[in-house]
Enzyme design. Sequence first.
Site, PDB file in Angstrom:
ATOM      1  N   SER A   1       4.162 -21.274-121.744  1.00 43.92           N
ATOM      2  CA  SER A   1       5.599 -21.401-121.495  1.00 43.92           C
ATOM      3  C   SER A   1       6.407 -20.117-121.696  1.00 43.92           C
ATOM      4  O   SER A   1       7.328 -19.857-120.923  1.00 43.92           O
ATOM      5  CB  SER A   1       6.197 -22.501-122.368  1.00 43.92           C
ATOM      6  OG  SER A   1       5.658 -23.748-122.013  1.00 43.92           O
TER       7      SER A   1
ATOM      8  N   GLU B   1       8.696 -37.643-108.076  1.00 41.41           N
ATOM      9  CA  GLU B   1       9.140 -39.042-108.128  1.00 41.41           C
ATOM     10  C   GLU B   1       8.610 -39.754-109.361  1.00 41.41           C
ATOM     11  O   GLU B   1       9.320 -40.532-110.004  1.00 41.41           O
ATOM     12  CB  GLU B   1       8.676 -39.791-106.860  1.00 41.41           C
ATOM     13  CG  GLU B   1       9.609 -39.629-105.679  1.00 41.41           C
ATOM     14  CD  GLU B   1      11.079 -39.815-106.050  1.00 41.41           C
ATOM     15  OE1 GLU B   1      11.388 -40.853-106.686  1.00 41.41           O
ATOM     16  OE2 GLU B   1      11.904 -38.938-105.741  1.00 41.41           O
TER      17      GLU B   1
ATOM     18  N   HIS C   1      15.021 -26.342-110.216  1.00 41.22           N
ATOM     19  CA  HIS C   1      14.124 -25.567-111.069  1.00 41.22           C
ATOM     20  C   HIS C   1      13.014 -26.451-111.631  1.00 41.22           C
ATOM     21  O   HIS C   1      11.837 -26.105-111.594  1.00 41.22           O
ATOM     22  CB  HIS C   1      14.911 -24.920-112.216  1.00 41.22           C
ATOM     23  CG  HIS C   1      14.027 -24.319-113.268  1.00 41.22           C
ATOM     24  ND1 HIS C   1      13.311 -23.163-113.048  1.00 41.22           N
ATOM     25  CD2 HIS C   1      13.712 -24.730-114.521  1.00 41.22           C
ATOM     26  CE1 HIS C   1      12.599 -22.888-114.138  1.00 41.22           C
ATOM     27  NE2 HIS C   1      12.827 -23.818-115.038  1.00 41.22           N
ATOM     28  N   SER C   2      13.418 -27.595-112.166  1.00 42.25           N
ATOM     29  CA  SER C   2      12.445 -28.543-112.708  1.00 42.25           C
ATOM     30  C   SER C   2      13.109 -29.905-112.694  1.00 42.25           C
ATOM     31  O   SER C   2      14.247 -30.048-112.250  1.00 42.25           O
ATOM     32  CB  SER C   2      12.073 -28.168-114.149  1.00 42.25           C
ATOM     33  OG  SER C   2      13.170 -28.437-115.008  1.00 42.25           O
TER      34      SER C   2
HETATM   35  C1  TPP Z   1      10.855 -16.205-123.019  1.00 41.34           C
HETATM   36  C2  TPP Z   1      11.453 -17.375-122.303  1.00 41.34           C
HETATM   37  N1  TPP Z   1      12.797 -17.482-122.178  1.00 41.34           N
HETATM   38  C3  TPP Z   1      13.333 -18.539-121.537  1.00 41.34           C
HETATM   39  C4  TPP Z   1      12.553 -19.527-121.031  1.00 41.34           C
HETATM   40  C5  TPP Z   1      13.173 -20.739-120.329  1.00 41.34           C
HETATM   41  N2  TPP Z   1      12.932 -20.646-118.859  1.00 41.34           N
HETATM   42  C6  TPP Z   1      11.919 -21.294-118.284  1.00 41.34           C
HETATM   43  S1  TPP Z   1      11.805 -20.976-116.649  1.00 41.34           S
HETATM   44  C7  TPP Z   1      13.135 -19.947-116.670  1.00 41.34           C
HETATM   45  C8  TPP Z   1      13.572 -19.273-115.406  1.00 41.34           C
HETATM   46  C9  TPP Z   1      12.529 -18.367-114.830  1.00 41.34           C
HETATM   47  O1  TPP Z   1      12.923 -17.888-113.567  1.00 41.34           O
HETATM   48  P1  TPP Z   1      11.964 -17.045-112.645  1.00 41.34           P
HETATM   49  O2  TPP Z   1      11.160 -16.095-113.451  1.00 41.34           O
HETATM   50  O3  TPP Z   1      12.761 -16.468-111.556  1.00 41.34           O
HETATM   51  O4  TPP Z   1      10.910 -18.096-112.079  1.00 41.34           O
HETATM   52  P2  TPP Z   1      11.192 -19.355-111.119  1.00 41.34           P
HETATM   53  O5  TPP Z   1      11.522 -20.517-112.006  1.00 41.34           O
HETATM   54  O6  TPP Z   1      12.282 -18.985-110.211  1.00 41.34           O
HETATM   55  O7  TPP Z   1       9.897 -19.601-110.408  1.00 41.34           O
HETATM   56  C10 TPP Z   1      13.674 -19.900-117.958  1.00 41.34           C
HETATM   57  C11 TPP Z   1      14.863 -19.132-118.331  1.00 41.34           C
HETATM   58  C12 TPP Z   1      11.158 -19.397-121.204  1.00 41.34           C
HETATM   59  N3  TPP Z   1      10.294 -20.311-120.741  1.00 41.34           N
HETATM   60  N4  TPP Z   1      10.635 -18.313-121.829  1.00 41.34           N
END
Ligand code: TPP
Lengths: 285, 568
Positions: free
Chosen positions: B329, B243, B458-459
């Site tokens: 990240s 929030e 997701h975020s």
């Molecule tokens: C190398 C890289 N590529 C892309 C991203 C962007 N990104 C951040 S979270 C995410 C999805 C990750 O999914 P998952 O591993 O299943 O974790 P969840 O979010 O489901 O907990 C992506 C594509 C990143 N942070 N790092």
Amino acid sequence: MNLFESITSALDCALKRDPSACVFGEDVGFGGVFRCTVGLQEKYGADRVFNTPLSEQGIAGFAIGLAVAGATPIAEMQFADYIFPAFDQIVNEAAKFRYRSGNLFDCGKLTIRAPCGAVGHGALYHSQSPEAYFAHTPGLKVVIPRGPFNAKGLLTACINDPNPCIFFEPKILYRSAIEEVPVGDYSLPLSQAEVLVEGSDITLVGWGTQVHVLREVVKLAQEKLKVNCELIDLRTILPWDEETIAKSVAKTGRLLIAHEAPLTGGFGAEIAASIQVSLITRAYY
Amino acid sequence: MNRRALFYSFLVISVSVFAYFAFSKVSDTIVTEILINSSKENVYAFLSNLENIPKISLPAKSVFITKDVVDDENVRHVNVIIVENLKFVGNLNLTSYFIFDEENYTIRSYSHILNGFLEITNLWKITNEGNKVKFKEIYQVASPKILISFVKREAKELHQHMVRYSSSLGDEKPQFPGSRSEYTYKLQFLMPDQYEGIPVYRVMTRKGEVLDSADDPNLDKETTQKMYKDMTLLNTMDRILYESQRQGRISFYMTNYGEEGTHIGSAAALDPKDLVFGQYREAGVLMHRGYTLDEFMNQCLGNVDDANKARQMPVHYGSDKLRFVTISSPLATQIPQAAGAAYAFKRAQNNLVVMCYFGEGAASEGDAHSAFNFAATLNCPVIFFCRNNGYAISTPTSDQYRGDGIAARGPGYGIPTLRVDGNDVWAVYNAVREARNLAISQNRPCLIEAMTYRIGHHSTSDDSQAYRSVDEVHFWHSEDHPIQRLRWYMERKNWWNDETEKEWMQSSRKQVLEALSRAEKKKKPSPSQMFTDVYAEVPPHLKKQFEEVKKHIGNYSKEYPLDKFEKF
Ligand SMILES: Cc1ncc(C[n+]2csc(CCOP(=O)(O)OP(=O)(O)O)c2C)c(N)n1
Ligand SMILES: [Mg+2]
């Protein structure tokens, strides 16, 4: 000792000095394709000197983890041409570990070694000099020795340095020259260029193999052109010794930089630009 | 009898076997019988006398190989043959094989998963009644749906097959370095769909009932309440920070909704000194270890007390004190690092493991592959804990992988593997505790795939309605929530009730809000922090750059909200 033997000697000293030190990479166990780790596994055991699976990103990531856990990893990339699968781990992880955690964690004990440069028959993929890619990354130290004595001292400095270091070894020099190298432990300072020949007309800057090319140039220029050159080995690419070069150029008024890597975006451009600024602003004199 | 002769005798016996399996379901175990027609051949006498046969006749490495055939009516038939050498597990189109354990007189069955073998926990006890050999399955069967009928059918084909095979068994074995299988003369691809998926281990039902009290870790009231409070406090913190991002008070946030069971169940099973490498959606692990609400808030606000000195986006927590490596990240980079750290732990002989969390999406990165392979070959005591929450941002698992999830990869790397119900906090707890024992006692990695569901977006930068239905989310929220399951468990024990819930919810909400407002009052760190920690010491070129920034900001101070920052 020749250069590859001086590398072995530096690794030997590190393994002796620091029981947490480990030396590993592709084919490292039997001595390495360039023979830099010969005899170390027999001497220190297979848990300290070992083969890894064939994955540069794995080697770099694994090495960072060792360092984070407090050990001293000395990882080998078989060729600098194949360091790119590890680029993310080096640039996004190793280089930023301390910074991003506010100094709670770091991988400063990490050293990555990689043979670089042309030998004449390596063609496209066994000849590259990728130092400029890494020089663009704050947090890394990048070092290139010109010969056996420097190699051992600088590699030792990298291993002991509290920052992640990449140590490129010009592989054409592995067997080319023999120098007096102390068997015992010693280190040479990082980020310090070395003035090899003093002169008054022009400053020549190089590193690694180019230092030897420039040495011949110094002689030729003196003999044929009566030009008196000052020759500097940069030794550490990042963070580099701007002061030594600026002072030299302030004296000679001219600067020539020679490197083996591609010209465009090469580290020579960084030196040329910075030295011009520092001369204008009179930063060092 | 030499080995070869022995083998042939088994072979002859085996191809003339005529028997069948019959199945009946008794409570939660499946009882399977192999009925053998003893009048037909002496082989049946042999089999029916199994318990009396001297050990030499049924050596420890005897293998019962089954050959599956699915007939036109979709009934599955299995021929069983006995061969001498366990090593024969190659491309014979096998779905299962059985190893006879002469000491316990049991048979353990294995299932074929991709290109490796994975043990499914079927343990068979051999008993002898009259001239019938009974194979009683002791453990719960992995997939009770399969009815195996055991018929003579295809015996001839099998015989031919075995004759071919036998010639290879004798003197020609593959000598290729790194091969551990046998030759086959049958051109047969290993078809991934032929094998059952790896089962999901659980302790509790969706209603929080423990199925078998032996599986209940029986943690005491206080510990259980702490786990419940951590899960719910995390939930409350998520709501408030989510929030606060909507209101523009923080820049970004990621919630942990629905995954609280994986966090707290796993964290509770670890030693507090085990080193944790996380991805970003594991705030509960830190919370369980004692990261304070103030520490969470300081990081999300990026204020002067943020351990990261405001250099990273919100949710990139870390704590050296709590042995939780600062989040980064780039996805999956922490996985090979965890293997390396575990290698250092092994050498230090500190009896600790490294715990590594990652998402099923991150598991697609090359880093994950390298990490599994390094950890297995270099014998690293690390637990790879995959949170399979169904999505990587918008990408569903069906676009992420084609195999049986992340767990199915484990055996391919030679890693002990378990799939667990991530919404069952006790199952997660048991899984991690067992993995930890295994990792330390055997110095090897373990892979756990925790099946769960990301209930939140997701975020704060994501709106998941664009790619999944509200109904889908609602199902998980209302039917299979880890917090609710633990609550039911606690209520059954009279450890929690509506009253305590109400009190706790009020007080925890207050704690979070107070911590948030404390954190908001603090200034941002000094801009000079931009140049520290790049190296252990600030090198001359960065000092110079810092001086330039300082001069610039001095010249244009009106352009910068300097009052919000600590002084240079
Ligand atoms: C190398 C890289 N590529 C892309 C991203 C962007 N990104 C951040 S979270 C995410 C999805 C990750 O999914 P998952 O591993 O299943 O974790 P969840 O979010 O489901 O907990 C992506 C594509 C990143 N942070 N790092
Ligand atoms: Mg996911």
